[in-house]
Design a protein around this motif. Structure first.
Motif, PDB file in Angstrom:
ATOM      1  N   ILE A 237       0.827  -1.203   0.000  1.00 13.73           N
ATOM      2  CA  ILE A 237       0.000   0.000   0.000  1.00 13.73           C
ATOM      3  C   ILE A 237       0.862   1.254   0.000  1.00 13.73           C
ATOM      4  O   ILE A 237       0.574   2.232  -0.700  1.00 13.73           O
ATOM      5  CB  ILE A 237      -0.940   0.002   1.226  1.00 13.73           C
ATOM      6  N   LEU A 238       1.943   1.217   0.761  1.00 15.56           N
ATOM      7  CA  LEU A 238       2.804   2.389   0.919  1.00 15.56           C
ATOM      8  C   LEU A 238       3.857   2.503  -0.171  1.00 15.56           C
ATOM      9  O   LEU A 238       4.465   3.570  -0.326  1.00 15.56           O
ATOM     10  CB  LEU A 238       3.485   2.354   2.293  1.00 15.56           C
ATOM     11  N   GLY A 239       4.078   1.424  -0.916  1.00 13.70           N
ATOM     12  CA  GLY A 239       5.068   1.452  -1.985  1.00 13.70           C
ATOM     13  C   GLY A 239       6.488   1.610  -1.487  1.00 13.70           C
ATOM     14  O   GLY A 239       7.296   2.334  -2.088  1.00 13.70           O
ATOM     15  N   VAL A 240       6.818   0.925  -0.386  1.00 11.97           N
ATOM     16  CA  VAL A 240       8.153   1.037   0.203  1.00 11.97           C
ATOM     17  C   VAL A 240       8.823  -0.329   0.255  1.00 11.97           C
ATOM     18  O   VAL A 240       8.187  -1.364   0.045  1.00 11.97           O
ATOM     19  CB  VAL A 240       8.079   1.642   1.621  1.00 11.97           C
ATOM     20  N   ASP A 241      10.101  -0.318   0.547  1.00 14.48           N
ATOM     21  CA  ASP A 241      10.879  -1.555   0.589  1.00 14.48           C
ATOM     22  C   ASP A 241      10.806  -2.245   1.946  1.00 14.48           C
ATOM     23  O   ASP A 241      11.040  -3.453   2.049  1.00 14.48           O
ATOM     24  CB  ASP A 241      12.344  -1.268   0.254  1.00 14.48           C
ATOM     25  N   ALA A 242      10.518  -1.487   2.972  1.00 18.33           N
ATOM     26  CA  ALA A 242      10.407  -2.050   4.324  1.00 18.33           C
ATOM     27  C   ALA A 242       9.684  -1.029   5.193  1.00 18.33           C
ATOM     28  O   ALA A 242       9.561   0.140   4.828  1.00 18.33           O
ATOM     29  CB  ALA A 242      11.792  -2.355   4.910  1.00 18.33           C
ATOM     30  N   ILE A 243       9.199  -1.488   6.331  1.00 13.27           N
ATOM     31  CA  ILE A 243       8.518  -0.567   7.238  1.00 13.27           C
ATOM     32  C   ILE A 243       9.108  -0.669   8.643  1.00 13.27           C
ATOM     33  O   ILE A 243       9.514  -1.735   9.095  1.00 13.27           O
ATOM     34  CB  ILE A 243       6.996  -0.826   7.304  1.00 13.27           C
ATOM     35  N   VAL A 244       9.145   0.477   9.281  1.00 11.45           N
ATOM     36  CA  VAL A 244       9.558   0.572  10.677  1.00 11.45           C
ATOM     37  C   VAL A 244       8.276   0.704  11.502  1.00 11.45           C
ATOM     38  O   VAL A 244       7.426   1.541  11.215  1.00 11.45           O
ATOM     39  CB  VAL A 244      10.451   1.800  10.925  1.00 11.45           C
ATOM     40  N   SER A 245       8.131  -0.137  12.493  1.00 10.26           N
ATOM     41  CA  SER A 245       6.971  -0.043  13.379  1.00 10.26           C
ATOM     42  C   SER A 245       7.453  -0.258  14.804  1.00 10.26           C
ATOM     43  O   SER A 245       8.619  -0.552  15.052  1.00 10.26           O
ATOM     44  CB  SER A 245       5.903  -1.077  13.004  1.00 10.26           C
ATOM     45  N   GLY A 246       6.548  -0.110  15.751  1.00 11.04           N
ATOM     46  CA  GLY A 246       6.951  -0.298  17.139  1.00 11.04           C
ATOM     47  C   GLY A 246       5.755  -0.334  18.058  1.00 11.04           C
ATOM     48  O   GLY A 246       4.611  -0.122  17.638  1.00 11.04           O
ATOM     49  N   ASN A 247       6.011  -0.633  19.302  1.00 10.27           N
ATOM     50  CA  ASN A 247       4.945  -0.615  20.292  1.00 10.27           C
ATOM     51  C   ASN A 247       5.475  -0.130  21.624  1.00 10.27           C
ATOM     52  O   ASN A 247       6.681  -0.110  21.861  1.00 10.27           O
ATOM     53  CB  ASN A 247       4.279  -1.994  20.424  1.00 10.27           C
ATOM     54  N   ALA A 248       4.556   0.259  22.463  1.00 12.22           N
ATOM     55  CA  ALA A 248       4.887   0.702  23.814  1.00 12.22           C
ATOM     56  C   ALA A 248       3.783   0.242  24.752  1.00 12.22           C
ATOM     57  O   ALA A 248       2.606   0.493  24.495  1.00 12.22           O
ATOM     58  CB  ALA A 248       5.031   2.214  23.862  1.00 12.22           C
ATOM     59  N   VAL A 249       4.177  -0.451  25.798  1.00  8.90           N
ATOM     60  CA  VAL A 249       3.226  -0.911  26.808  1.00  8.90           C
ATOM     61  C   VAL A 249       3.592  -0.258  28.127  1.00  8.90           C
ATOM     62  O   VAL A 249       4.656  -0.515  28.686  1.00  8.90           O
ATOM     63  CB  VAL A 249       3.250  -2.448  26.956  1.00  8.90           C
ATOM     64  N   MET A 250       2.714   0.617  28.599  1.00  5.60           N
ATOM     65  CA  MET A 250       2.931   1.297  29.870  1.00  5.60           C
ATOM     66  C   MET A 250       2.286   0.471  30.961  1.00  5.60           C
ATOM     67  O   MET A 250       1.063   0.368  31.045  1.00  5.60           O
ATOM     68  CB  MET A 250       2.331   2.708  29.821  1.00  5.60           C
ATOM     69  N   SER A 251       3.106  -0.137  31.779  1.00 10.57           N
ATOM     70  CA  SER A 251       2.628  -1.049  32.805  1.00 10.57           C
ATOM     71  C   SER A 251       2.315  -0.305  34.096  1.00 10.57           C
ATOM     72  O   SER A 251       3.193   0.345  34.670  1.00 10.57           O
ATOM     73  CB  SER A 251       3.683  -2.127  33.074  1.00 10.57           C
TER      74      SER A 251
END
Length: 213
Positions: free
Chosen positions: A125-139
Motif C-alpha cells: 500500500i505504501l510502496g516502500v521496501d520495508a517498514i519501521v513499526s513499534g509498540n509501547a506498553v505502559m505497565s
C-alpha cells in the motif's frame, strides 16, 4: 485543576533509567537490506494498562490517548531519523509520515486495523521496501486518579513502574521480521511521550541496521 497542571509541570524533571536491550536480526537481513531504498514509519501500537479509571475518564478517552500517543511517537521517530539523515548517517530514505498516513487512510486502514493487517500488505500500500513499526506498553502507569487526568490533559504519565518499548523492521516481499530492538524504560516520577521516544531512539539508533559504517 491547579494541582493537575502543577503535576504536569513536574513531568519536565523526568529521568529515564533503562534495562539492557534485546536485539534480534534475521540471518538474511544483511543481504536483503542491500536492495532497500525507502522505508515508511507506522504509528506505534500503544497500550496503557490501568487498574481502574478515575471519575470522568472513560474507556473511549483512554483509547483516544493511546491513538494520540501512537501517532505522536511515529512523528517523534520520523523527526529523529530526519535529523540523522541530515548528517548522512543512513543508507536509506524515509517516507514522509503525512504521506504514509494519507495512503493508509485512502486504503481504508484505521489505527486499529494496523494490528491485524500483514506487514507485506502494508508495504504494498505504501510502496516502500520495508517498514519501521513499534509498540509501547505502559505497565501500571498511574497510582491514582490525578495521574490519569494529567496524562489525558498533557500527555504525561506517572508514577510509571515500567514502559516496555520496541522498534521493528519488516521487509516488503514476504513481510518477514528482519530486525527488532526491545527496550525497557522506567521513570520514578513522570514519563512524557517525547522522553519515551527519545530514550528509545537514542539507544536503538546505535544498532539501527541501516546506519552507515
Amino acid at each position: 485543576m491547579r494541582k493537575l497542571y502543577l503535576l504536569a509541570f513536574l513531568c519536565l524533571s523526568l529521568a529515564f533509567q533503562g534495562c539492557g536491550p534485546q536485539i534480534y536480526q534475521a540471518a538474511s537481513f544483511n543481504e536483503v537490506k542491500q536492495n532497500h531504498k525507502v522505508l515508511a514509519i507506522l504509528p506505534f501500537d500503544v497500550t496503557i494498562e490501568s487498574r481502574r479509571l478515575p471519575k470522568g475518564v472513560t474507556a473511549e478517552m483512554m483509547l483516544d490517548q493511546q491513538r494520540d500517543y501512537g501517532y505522536g511517537m511515529q512523528g517523534d521517530v520520523y523527526g529523529y531519523f530526519l535529523r540523522q539523515m541530515s548528517k548522512d548517517k543512513y543508507t536509506v530514505n524515509f517516507q514522509d509520515v503525512n504521506k504514509t498516513n494519507a495512503l493508509l487512510n485512502e486504503a481504508g486502514l484505521t489505527y486499529e486495523d494496523l494490528r491485524t493487517t500483514s506487514k507485506e500488505k502494508i508495504c504494498q500500500i505504501l510502496g516502500v521496501d520495508a517498514i519501521v513499526s513499534g509498540n509501547a506498553v505502559m505497565s501500571k502507569p498511574m497510582s491514582d486518579g490525578a495521574a490519569v487526568a494529567v496524562g489525558l490533559l498533557v500527555g504525561a504519565w506517572g508514577p510509571t513502574n515500567s514502559v516496555n518499548t520496541s522498534i521493528t523492521v519488516h521487509e516488503a516481499q514476504a513481510g518477514d521480521l528482519m530486525w527488532k530492538y526491545d527496550y525497557e524504560a522506567s521513570g520514578s516520577v513522570f514519563s512524557s511521550r517525547q522522553s519515551l521516544s527519545n530514550a528509545l531512539m537514542k539507544n536503538s539508533s546505535k544498532k539501527f541496521p541501516y546506519k552507515k559504517s
